[in-house]
Design a protein around this motif. Structure first.
Motif, PDB file in Angstrom:
ATOM      1  N   LEU A 243      23.048  28.861 -29.532  1.00  0.00           N
ATOM      2  CA  LEU A 243      22.399  27.571 -29.326  1.00  0.00           C
ATOM      3  C   LEU A 243      21.295  27.365 -30.358  1.00  0.00           C
ATOM      4  CD1 LEU A 243      21.960  27.645 -25.440  1.00  0.00           C
ATOM      5  CD2 LEU A 243      23.536  26.175 -26.706  1.00  0.00           C
ATOM      6  N   SER A 244      21.252  26.172 -30.910  1.00  0.00           N
ATOM      7  CA  SER A 244      20.133  25.836 -31.781  1.00  0.00           C
ATOM      8  C   SER A 244      18.905  25.560 -30.927  1.00  0.00           C
ATOM      9  CB  SER A 244      20.463  24.601 -32.628  1.00  0.00           C
ATOM     10  OG  SER A 244      20.535  23.446 -31.790  1.00  0.00           O
ATOM     11  N   VAL A 245      17.757  25.523 -31.567  1.00  0.00           N
ATOM     12  CA  VAL A 245      16.522  25.222 -30.836  1.00  0.00           C
ATOM     13  C   VAL A 245      16.633  23.853 -30.173  1.00  0.00           C
ATOM     14  CG1 VAL A 245      14.055  24.778 -31.082  1.00  0.00           C
ATOM     15  CG2 VAL A 245      15.099  26.667 -32.334  1.00  0.00           C
ATOM     16  N   ALA A 246      17.211  22.890 -30.880  1.00  0.00           N
ATOM     17  CA  ALA A 246      17.348  21.538 -30.342  1.00  0.00           C
ATOM     18  C   ALA A 246      18.323  21.510 -29.166  1.00  0.00           C
ATOM     19  CB  ALA A 246      17.823  20.584 -31.435  1.00  0.00           C
ATOM     20  N   GLU A 247      19.408  22.289 -29.270  1.00  0.00           N
ATOM     21  CA  GLU A 247      20.381  22.330 -28.171  1.00  0.00           C
ATOM     22  C   GLU A 247      19.771  22.973 -26.925  1.00  0.00           C
ATOM     23  OE1 GLU A 247      24.756  22.632 -30.325  1.00  0.00           O
ATOM     24  OE2 GLU A 247      23.483  24.424 -30.224  1.00  0.00           O
ATOM     25  N   LEU A 248      19.035  24.043 -27.107  1.00  0.00           N
ATOM     26  CA  LEU A 248      18.390  24.696 -25.972  1.00  0.00           C
ATOM     27  C   LEU A 248      17.401  23.758 -25.309  1.00  0.00           C
ATOM     28  CD1 LEU A 248      17.941  27.174 -24.231  1.00  0.00           C
ATOM     29  CD2 LEU A 248      16.289  28.001 -25.924  1.00  0.00           C
ATOM     30  N   ALA A 249      16.641  23.028 -26.105  1.00  0.00           N
ATOM     31  CA  ALA A 249      15.685  22.066 -25.553  1.00  0.00           C
ATOM     32  C   ALA A 249      16.414  20.967 -24.791  1.00  0.00           C
ATOM     33  CB  ALA A 249      14.834  21.473 -26.672  1.00  0.00           C
ATOM     34  N   ALA A 250      17.575  20.544 -25.311  1.00  0.00           N
ATOM     35  CA  ALA A 250      18.354  19.488 -24.649  1.00  0.00           C
ATOM     36  C   ALA A 250      18.900  19.970 -23.309  1.00  0.00           C
ATOM     37  CB  ALA A 250      19.490  19.033 -25.558  1.00  0.00           C
ATOM     38  N   ILE A 251      19.351  21.211 -23.250  1.00  0.00           N
ATOM     39  CA  ILE A 251      19.866  21.753 -21.991  1.00  0.00           C
ATOM     40  C   ILE A 251      18.756  21.796 -20.949  1.00  0.00           C
ATOM     41  CG2 ILE A 251      20.774  23.828 -20.870  1.00  0.00           C
ATOM     42  CD1 ILE A 251      22.254  24.411 -23.508  1.00  0.00           C
ATOM     43  N   LYS A 252      17.579  22.247 -21.353  1.00  0.00           N
ATOM     44  CA  LYS A 252      16.456  22.293 -20.420  1.00  0.00           C
ATOM     45  C   LYS A 252      16.067  20.889 -19.955  1.00  0.00           C
ATOM     46  CE  LYS A 252      14.523  26.679 -22.026  1.00  0.00           C
ATOM     47  NZ  LYS A 252      13.343  27.368 -22.615  1.00  0.00           N
ATOM     48  N   ALA A 253      16.169  19.913 -20.859  1.00  0.00           N
ATOM     49  CA  ALA A 253      15.872  18.527 -20.484  1.00  0.00           C
ATOM     50  C   ALA A 253      16.900  18.012 -19.479  1.00  0.00           C
ATOM     51  CB  ALA A 253      15.848  17.642 -21.728  1.00  0.00           C
ATOM     52  N   VAL A 254      18.169  18.406 -19.650  1.00  0.00           N
ATOM     53  CA  VAL A 254      19.212  18.028 -18.697  1.00  0.00           C
ATOM     54  C   VAL A 254      18.909  18.627 -17.328  1.00  0.00           C
ATOM     55  CG1 VAL A 254      21.633  18.418 -18.069  1.00  0.00           C
ATOM     56  CG2 VAL A 254      21.045  17.653 -20.373  1.00  0.00           C
ATOM     57  N   TYR A 255      18.521  19.886 -17.293  1.00  0.00           N
ATOM     58  CA  TYR A 255      18.183  20.534 -16.028  1.00  0.00           C
ATOM     59  C   TYR A 255      17.024  19.816 -15.342  1.00  0.00           C
ATOM     60  CZ  TYR A 255      21.039  24.643 -17.354  1.00  0.00           C
ATOM     61  OH  TYR A 255      22.068  25.479 -17.698  1.00  0.00           O
ATOM     62  N   ASP A 256      16.004  19.470 -16.114  1.00  0.00           N
ATOM     63  CA  ASP A 256      14.847  18.771 -15.538  1.00  0.00           C
ATOM     64  C   ASP A 256      15.246  17.399 -15.003  1.00  0.00           C
ATOM     65  OD1 ASP A 256      13.204  20.899 -16.159  1.00  0.00           O
ATOM     66  OD2 ASP A 256      12.423  19.990 -18.018  1.00  0.00           O
ATOM     67  N   LEU A 257      16.088  16.690 -15.761  1.00  0.00           N
ATOM     68  CA  LEU A 257      16.510  15.355 -15.333  1.00  0.00           C
ATOM     69  C   LEU A 257      17.351  15.440 -14.064  1.00  0.00           C
ATOM     70  CD1 LEU A 257      16.652  12.315 -15.819  1.00  0.00           C
ATOM     71  CD2 LEU A 257      18.622  12.713 -17.331  1.00  0.00           C
ATOM     72  N   TYR A 258      18.178  16.458 -13.957  1.00  0.00           N
ATOM     73  CA  TYR A 258      18.997  16.652 -12.756  1.00  0.00           C
ATOM     74  C   TYR A 258      18.100  16.742 -11.532  1.00  0.00           C
ATOM     75  CZ  TYR A 258      22.687  18.640  -9.776  1.00  0.00           C
ATOM     76  OH  TYR A 258      23.606  18.880  -8.767  1.00  0.00           O
TER      77      TYR A 258
END
Length: 284
Positions: free
Chosen positions: A31-46
């Protein structure tokens, strides 16, 4: 039944690392840094959306990672690298929240991983369930076409009123057969929520599946019921009421057993001659 206590999320970073790293420590996908940040943002939004669909749950930056995360759920299965996550989720409840009696052996993706691959291993998108409920629910998802139904409630997030809404209608046939039909009814409840709860009963074919459970449950209670009935109809009715109230603490006020006993306590025919419906006491 209906609700579960919110599951502890655990170490999400560790879960991602384990899912995306082979046992020999080679990467499945970096995972790139941006992808990891996006996954965490998805988790938070969920969490913010209480598990309901939202455009931000499928960010464009995760197009490449999405199928990898989708496949990572295979590691949650028995023998996979995330088997511990599976065991932890299944151990969080004694019975399926969808039906209230089934043995939990499956994990149901509340938002389907075929659409929301980002959430394939997110713990609160994985609802512990029994096989029959998981199979019946499989193609149901929030936001599906209205003609197909309103969908099911989220077992971790859906707030429910602290009022009776599950009711049992009973009929006694001439041969002593007891027929029970459960329904959702509460005039003060939000109509959309009431529709979801009733849809859940219907979609999972719970009335048909409850028949065997009702017979089994009443058979288990037969000896106590007949002993109490010997003291009089009024005492027996109070016993059923108190039994129903006692179950609320462990099962919730809208569990099928609570609704059943509540109805039987108010039924003169059952309270006058329970042996006609639960059978005679076992031979000494």
């Amino acid at each position: 039944m209906w609700r579960l206590d919110e599951l502890e999320l655990g170490d999400l970073d560790a879960d991602l690392t384990t899912a995306l790293t082979y046992v020999n420590e080679d990467p499945v996908y970096e995972l790139s840094v941006a992808e990891l940040a996006a996954i965490k943002a998805v988790y938070d939004l969920y969490e913010v959306m209480l598990g309901q669909p939202a455009p931000g749950l499928q960010p464009a930056i995760l197009i490449a990672a999405r199928p990898i995360l989708h496949a990572a759920y295979n590691q949650v299965q028995i023998g996979g690298r995330l088997e511990g996550l599976r065991s932890r989720i299944l151990a969080s409840t004694e019975s399926c929240p969808y039906c209230g009696f089934g043995e939990v052996k499956d994990l149901d993706h509340y938002l389907p991983r075929g659409t929301y691959g980002e959430l394939a291993i997110y713990p609160r998108n994985l609802v512990p369930s029994c096989g029959p409920c998981n199979n019946a629910k499989r193609t149901v998802y929030p936001g599906m076409p209205a003609a197909q139904g309103p969908g099911l409630i989220h077992a971790y997030f859906q707030p429910l009123p602290d009022e009776d809404f599950l009711h049992a209608d009973v009929e006694f046939d001439a041969d002593g057969t007891l027929s029970v039909t459960f329904r959702v009814d509460n005039p003060g409840m939000d109509p959309g929520l009431a529709a979801k709860l009733q849809f859940q009963l219907d979609r999972l074919k719970l009335n048909a599946r409850y028949r065997a459970q009702v017979n089994k449950y009443l058979s288990e209670q037969r000896t106590a019921m007949l002993m109490l009935h010997a003291t009089g109809d009024a005492v027996f009715s109070e016993f059923l009421q108190r039994s129903s109230a006692a179950l609320v603490a462990s099962c919730g006020r809208n569990d099928w057993r609570v609704a059943l006993l509540r109805t039987l306590a108010a039924d003169p025919a059952f309270c006058a001659a329970p042996e006609r419906y639960v059978g005679p006491p076992p031979a000494a």
